[in-house]
Design a protein around this motif. Sequence first.
Motif, mmCIF file in Angstrom:
data_model
loop_
_atom_site.group_PDB
_atom_site.id
_atom_site.type_symbol
_atom_site.label_atom_id
_atom_site.label_comp_id
_atom_site.label_asym_id
_atom_site.label_seq_id
_atom_site.Cartn_x
_atom_site.Cartn_y
_atom_site.Cartn_z
ATOM 1 N N ARG A 73 0.829 -1.203 0.000
ATOM 2 C CA ARG A 73 0.000 0.000 0.000
ATOM 3 C C ARG A 73 0.866 1.257 0.000
ATOM 4 O O ARG A 73 0.511 2.264 -0.586
ATOM 5 N N GLN A 74 1.995 1.186 0.695
ATOM 6 C CA GLN A 74 2.818 2.388 0.833
ATOM 7 C C GLN A 74 3.888 2.511 -0.243
ATOM 8 O O GLN A 74 4.620 3.496 -0.284
ATOM 9 N N ARG A 88 5.264 2.775 -4.228
ATOM 10 C CA ARG A 88 4.833 3.643 -5.323
ATOM 11 C C ARG A 88 3.749 2.990 -6.162
ATOM 12 O O ARG A 88 3.711 1.770 -6.296
ATOM 13 N N VAL A 89 2.907 3.793 -6.739
ATOM 14 C CA VAL A 89 1.808 3.276 -7.547
ATOM 15 C C VAL A 89 2.345 2.416 -8.693
ATOM 16 O O VAL A 89 1.793 1.359 -9.004
ATOM 17 N N THR A 90 3.433 2.855 -9.276
ATOM 18 C CA THR A 90 4.006 2.087 -10.395
ATOM 19 C C THR A 90 4.484 0.721 -9.929
ATOM 20 O O THR A 90 4.318 -0.276 -10.622
ATOM 21 N N ARG A 108 -7.106 8.785 -12.217
ATOM 22 C CA ARG A 108 -6.788 9.817 -11.239
ATOM 23 C C ARG A 108 -8.048 10.640 -10.938
ATOM 24 O O ARG A 108 -8.344 10.945 -9.786
ATOM 25 N N PRO A 162 -8.007 1.269 -2.323
ATOM 26 C CA PRO A 162 -8.984 1.895 -3.218
ATOM 27 C C PRO A 162 -8.408 2.733 -4.352
ATOM 28 O O PRO A 162 -9.176 3.281 -5.137
ATOM 29 N N ASP A 163 -7.081 2.853 -4.461
ATOM 30 C CA ASP A 163 -6.516 3.742 -5.481
ATOM 31 C C ASP A 163 -6.860 3.221 -6.884
ATOM 32 O O ASP A 163 -6.399 2.160 -7.290
ATOM 33 N N HIS A 164 -7.656 4.002 -7.617
ATOM 34 C CA HIS A 164 -8.135 3.533 -8.921
ATOM 35 C C HIS A 164 -7.019 3.321 -9.924
ATOM 36 O O HIS A 164 -7.174 2.573 -10.879
ATOM 37 N N ARG A 165 -5.900 3.996 -9.734
ATOM 38 C CA ARG A 165 -4.804 3.814 -10.683
ATOM 39 C C ARG A 165 -4.264 2.388 -10.609
ATOM 40 O O ARG A 165 -3.676 1.885 -11.550
ATOM 41 N N PHE A 197 -9.294 5.215 1.479
ATOM 42 C CA PHE A 197 -8.021 5.922 1.355
ATOM 43 C C PHE A 197 -7.418 6.236 2.724
ATOM 44 O O PHE A 197 -8.138 6.565 3.666
ATOM 45 N N TYR A 237 -1.988 16.153 -7.262
ATOM 46 C CA TYR A 237 -2.421 15.779 -8.618
ATOM 47 C C TYR A 237 -2.396 16.952 -9.602
ATOM 48 O O TYR A 237 -1.924 16.790 -10.729
ATOM 49 N N VAL A 280 3.095 9.464 -11.585
ATOM 50 C CA VAL A 280 2.633 9.056 -10.263
ATOM 51 C C VAL A 280 3.497 9.746 -9.222
ATOM 52 O O VAL A 280 4.617 10.169 -9.510
ATOM 53 N N GLU A 281 2.945 9.859 -8.010
ATOM 54 C CA GLU A 281 3.663 10.601 -7.000
ATOM 55 C C GLU A 281 4.915 9.849 -6.566
ATOM 56 O O GLU A 281 4.893 8.654 -6.329
ATOM 57 N N ARG A 330 5.640 12.883 -1.948
ATOM 58 C CA ARG A 330 5.434 12.278 -0.641
ATOM 59 C C ARG A 330 5.957 13.184 0.466
ATOM 60 O O ARG A 330 5.346 13.340 1.512
#
Lengths: 358, 410
Positions: free
Chosen positions: A13-14, A16-18, A236, A297-300, B82, B93, B101-102, B107
């Motif tokens: 979860r923590q 990076r999104v990628t 996003r 829940p992050d849609h990305r 979230f 964003y 992406v962030e 962060r």
Amino acid sequence: MGTVAQPIGQWFRQSRVTTQLALGVSALAVLLAGVALLSMSLGPVEIPPSHVWHVVLHRLGFDAGPFTGVEQQVIEQIRLPRIVVGALVGMGLGVAGAAMQGLFRNPMADPGIIGVSAGGAAGAVLAIALGVNTAFFLALPLFAFAGAMGAMFLVYGISLAGGRFSMAALLLAGVAVSSFLGAVVSAVIVIVPRNDALREIIFWLAGGLDSRSWEHARLAAPLVLGGVAVIVALTRELNLLMLGDDEARSLGVRVGVVRAVIITAAALVTGAGVAVSGTIAFVGLVVPHMVRLAFGPDHRVLVPMSAVGGALFVVAADTVARTVVQPTELPVGIITAFMGAPFFIVLLLKNKRRADTF
Amino acid sequence: MQADAARILDGVSVSVGAGEFLGLIGPNGAGKSTLLRAMSGVLRRRAGTVTLEGRDLDAMGPGEVARVLALAPQLAPYTYGFTALEVVMMGRYPHMGRFQVEGAAERRIAEEALERTEAARFAHREVATLSGGERQRVFLARALAQAPRVLLLDEPTSNLDIQHQMRALALVRELAREGIAAIAAIHDLTLAARYCDRLVLLHEGRVAAEGAPREVLTPERIERVFGVRAVVYPDPLTGSLTLSLLDASPGEAAVGSQRRVHVVCGGGRGARLLYELKRAGYVVTAGVLGAGDTDRSAADILGVEYVAGEVFGEIDQAAHARHMALARQADAAVLCETPFGHNNILNLVALSAARRLVSVESGPFSRRDFSRGEAQSLFDALRPAARCKTLEETLAAVHALAEAARGGAE
């Protein structure tokens, strides 16, 4: 198990999104490939997994090993197109479900909420009852698709009436239009004169992938892949919409435009799915939930993983559907509900608190 | 930044500059939230214009606006699964490319924002599991992470305890000092007066007053706009404007119904009575009060008309004459348990002009006579209509006398 899973989940979860995407999607994709290979080997004609592999590699231009011509025929003309259609349908339903749940901020939302499924069913049932499905090959899918899109435009149009969008009106119009179209379907079933047509309707309503061909895949692929791409590009915005319309607007989202685009894209992928497979229950509801409970829940992350997860779910369910009571086949929609519902309930009970915080 | 809007808001024109903290005050339904939403571009306006850094807001894309202006909501009802950090990161964003992406930089900004709003402790908790106040701090942090030059806050303190109310507003003021233009809708008038540079008072969709807190918050205006009677005075400790509400229950204010009560007090013996009489709706006046007397501070705060005297000085003839006039005009007068010496003995003389007198005596008068019997003889000649031991008795006696005064007048 929770002692191990929890820190891993937190770390995931923590990160990076990628990173999340790369790990999650590739894991599910590997699983999907595995299930697909297994699915290609199972059936009335048993094909050893090694031969399946050889056929696939042969098709890709490598000479890996032996297989028979029949095996190649069965795989390339029967099982693979069916898997591809199933994967496309599952992908579309998973993505559309995730998008609808996010857009409506409602865990009960699924692609059917905007009338698409009922519209598709009505279109298909009318095509069968009128006999046009025998006129030319793609008549049934085209009727179903037209029905799906027509219902969506009607429902969305009602929600926009008076120049102001209303979420409540959209939900209620979806319910009303779905009920109306459901009544149309019931009426057709009652008055349809031919028994073969009746059987065909019932089988279609349960959602099935039997004898799907590359034609079906070719029809569904551009719509599903296009719609999925649009929704993935707007993940996003979906995140921001989860916080509320005002919040999203103040963070730079053109709420009205984004909502219209997402609804249309979701209807497109669902309509394409309904057109080639009938109404497959539960996928759009369950798959995003399972992904969300596992990965947040992050849609990305949620949307791409629901795409692969939906494909995996439908392909797996269809494999069971066509092998469990050989030589007969069950419609895949029955299996998705049979497998999905209990699994979902178990998951729900284990995560009741988190389900509350949706 | 400047905004005009119509209908719910009518003829409202508000502007705020960089480095300024503007407070929007007004009763429920006055249009505070509407104005903020209109200014942020979240609300579609039928009419009016918003100018942001010299540009028409309507001509700017929403993304462009979001890079300049942030809106912190009053309540954030939806957060789903979230975590706080994820929500705050969403503030970045507008500054990121569509498929960016962030990373570490985003962060860090998000974590700093959480630090500043004292929400870092629950950065990794799901927002839905947080209390209302914790949530509000998370959403303030989200607005900060947006790195706005204009910050709009819709009741940023509505869910906070007093400590965090003060810290949140102090933070906004600090941000203003760093060069942000900040506008906040605030319900608590004392807090608004304390932290805002300027206040705009909205009433029924119009600007009722605008300016420095002490210019805007007058008792008359507060009574007209909010329908409550209040006394406004600088807090003796902080120096910032403070409000005390005269908590009259409905009907109670009618008891006094503008009849006049004159009070002779001093040395802190009259402050409570002055407050209670004012609260009951009397026009209260007081006798000569020396500078520095605590009863005089109370009279100042309450807006009680009194005759001013010197510090421990003797009452001069002019003051005495004015005092006599006040005592004569009163429907009833009250003599408090104030000690009397040569300096203030004329206050007793003035009471002879009063038509109806209530005397507060929990002990013999002789104990507070420091004039070698002179005050005692003046006191004996007064013949009060009522002698009361407690505040309640005194009030009841005043009510009765005031009532009698009306009967006599008719």
